[in-house]
Design a protein around this motif. Sequence first.
Motif, mmCIF file in Angstrom:
data_model
loop_
_atom_site.group_PDB
_atom_site.id
_atom_site.type_symbol
_atom_site.label_atom_id
_atom_site.label_comp_id
_atom_site.label_asym_id
_atom_site.label_seq_id
_atom_site.Cartn_x
_atom_site.Cartn_y
_atom_site.Cartn_z
ATOM 1 N N MET A 98 39.566 28.057 32.960
ATOM 2 C CA MET A 98 40.619 28.487 33.387
ATOM 3 C C MET A 98 40.153 28.096 34.962
ATOM 4 N N MET A 99 41.514 27.343 35.435
ATOM 5 C CA MET A 99 41.775 26.497 36.920
ATOM 6 C C MET A 99 43.157 26.908 37.336
ATOM 7 N N LEU A 100 43.118 27.700 38.354
ATOM 8 C CA LEU A 100 44.870 27.858 39.314
ATOM 9 C C LEU A 100 44.504 26.863 40.635
ATOM 10 N N THR A 108 34.722 34.522 34.350
ATOM 11 C CA THR A 108 35.271 35.244 33.426
ATOM 12 C C THR A 108 36.318 36.143 33.639
ATOM 13 N N VAL A 109 37.817 35.855 32.914
ATOM 14 C CA VAL A 109 39.367 35.667 32.771
ATOM 15 C C VAL A 109 39.893 37.555 32.748
ATOM 16 N N HIS A 110 40.392 37.238 31.542
ATOM 17 C CA HIS A 110 41.107 38.392 30.565
ATOM 18 C C HIS A 110 40.220 39.396 30.720
ATOM 19 N N HIS A 137 38.972 37.411 37.181
ATOM 20 C CA HIS A 137 40.291 37.200 37.546
ATOM 21 C C HIS A 137 40.648 37.140 38.967
ATOM 22 N N ASP A 138 40.891 38.528 39.862
ATOM 23 C CA ASP A 138 41.578 38.635 40.261
ATOM 24 C C ASP A 138 40.361 38.045 41.492
ATOM 25 N N GLN A 139 39.215 37.785 41.679
ATOM 26 C CA GLN A 139 38.766 37.156 42.742
ATOM 27 C C GLN A 139 39.134 35.780 43.508
ATOM 28 N N ILE A 151 44.566 31.673 44.920
ATOM 29 C CA ILE A 151 46.152 31.150 44.846
ATOM 30 C C ILE A 151 46.865 31.263 45.513
ATOM 31 N N LYS A 152 47.462 32.812 44.660
ATOM 32 C CA LYS A 152 48.643 33.009 44.567
ATOM 33 C C LYS A 152 48.967 33.974 45.723
ATOM 34 N N LEU A 153 48.521 33.975 46.688
ATOM 35 C CA LEU A 153 48.558 34.186 48.437
ATOM 36 C C LEU A 153 49.256 33.509 48.862
#
Length: 329
Positions: A143-145, A156-158, A257-259, A264-266
């Motif tokens: 997964m790439m954001l 790792t993701v979920h 995930h959160d790392q 990105i979301k910031l």
Amino acid sequence: MGDPAGIGPEIVIDALRGCTSAERRGVVVVGDVGSLRRAAEIGGPPLNIVPVSAPAEDVPGSDVRVIQVGSVPDDLELGVIDGRAGALSFGFVTTAVDLALAGQVSAVVTAPINKEAWSLGGVEFPDHTSALVRLTGARRHAMMLATDELRSVLVTVHLSVKAAIESLTEQRIVRTIEITHDELRSQGIATPRIAVAALNPHGGEGGLFGDEEIVTIAPAVRTAQKAGIVVSGPHPADTVFMRARRGEFDAVVAMYHDQGLIPIKLLGIDDGVNVTLGLPIVRTSVDHGTAMDIAGQGLASGRSLQYAMTSAQRLVEAKTNHSNSGEMP
């Protein structure tokens, strides 16, 4: 279209209202005509929403062409998690993937699904990504954001943080680095520069704050370097994303995930896109959820979905140009 009980129909309509007529003609929605018509009534200029049997079918005067999949129950409540909505949204995904694998569409852009609704609806997959991997037969994935300023790829993701740490292996990290390298090359970056984030504070401080960097992450970086990949790390996670944003790296490989997602979301949740790497099709998605708390209220923005649509088009063009150049990823 995403979950019909969430904001999926609204953001699809909002995104398409932001497109030109010519752009809308290049889009077909896989979902439910009734849900989209109700969403269009919430506000904004009217749109002519019509069902079609195939992506190539053109209906004169149409604004939104829809391939109808299943039937949304009349008593389905907006903003309420419902297994029936979950099963329907899974059907939307499988139909879209089939169209892409058959070459009838050039990319799949997904509105958000609800993981709990999928589970209640009997869907065996916990999320979009795992479903897409199985449906397309992909041998590897990541997964790439991404935004226009930063790319973050997850090892790792979920998983819970504890489970994510326990699942980190040298092989898993190397595989993520390789997928990132190959994908960026297929997008036209001749020599991708990849940074690998550390897991522990300050990169572990030589083992004082954890030894994962020494035992697992650094060996993975060296293995990838021996394969000819331009990769470095592990870099302290509190500064590596800033360095990438400034142009030092083309992508950052994050451990969990959160790392990888917080930076990105910031930068702006409406300006980020979720891209599944390693699939035989192009797939992008919004980087937000179904927002059940505001479904049906006319508050949802289609900006992130429109960005995902634009990103999908760019990826298709980049991959086509790369393929036509004769280069191998």
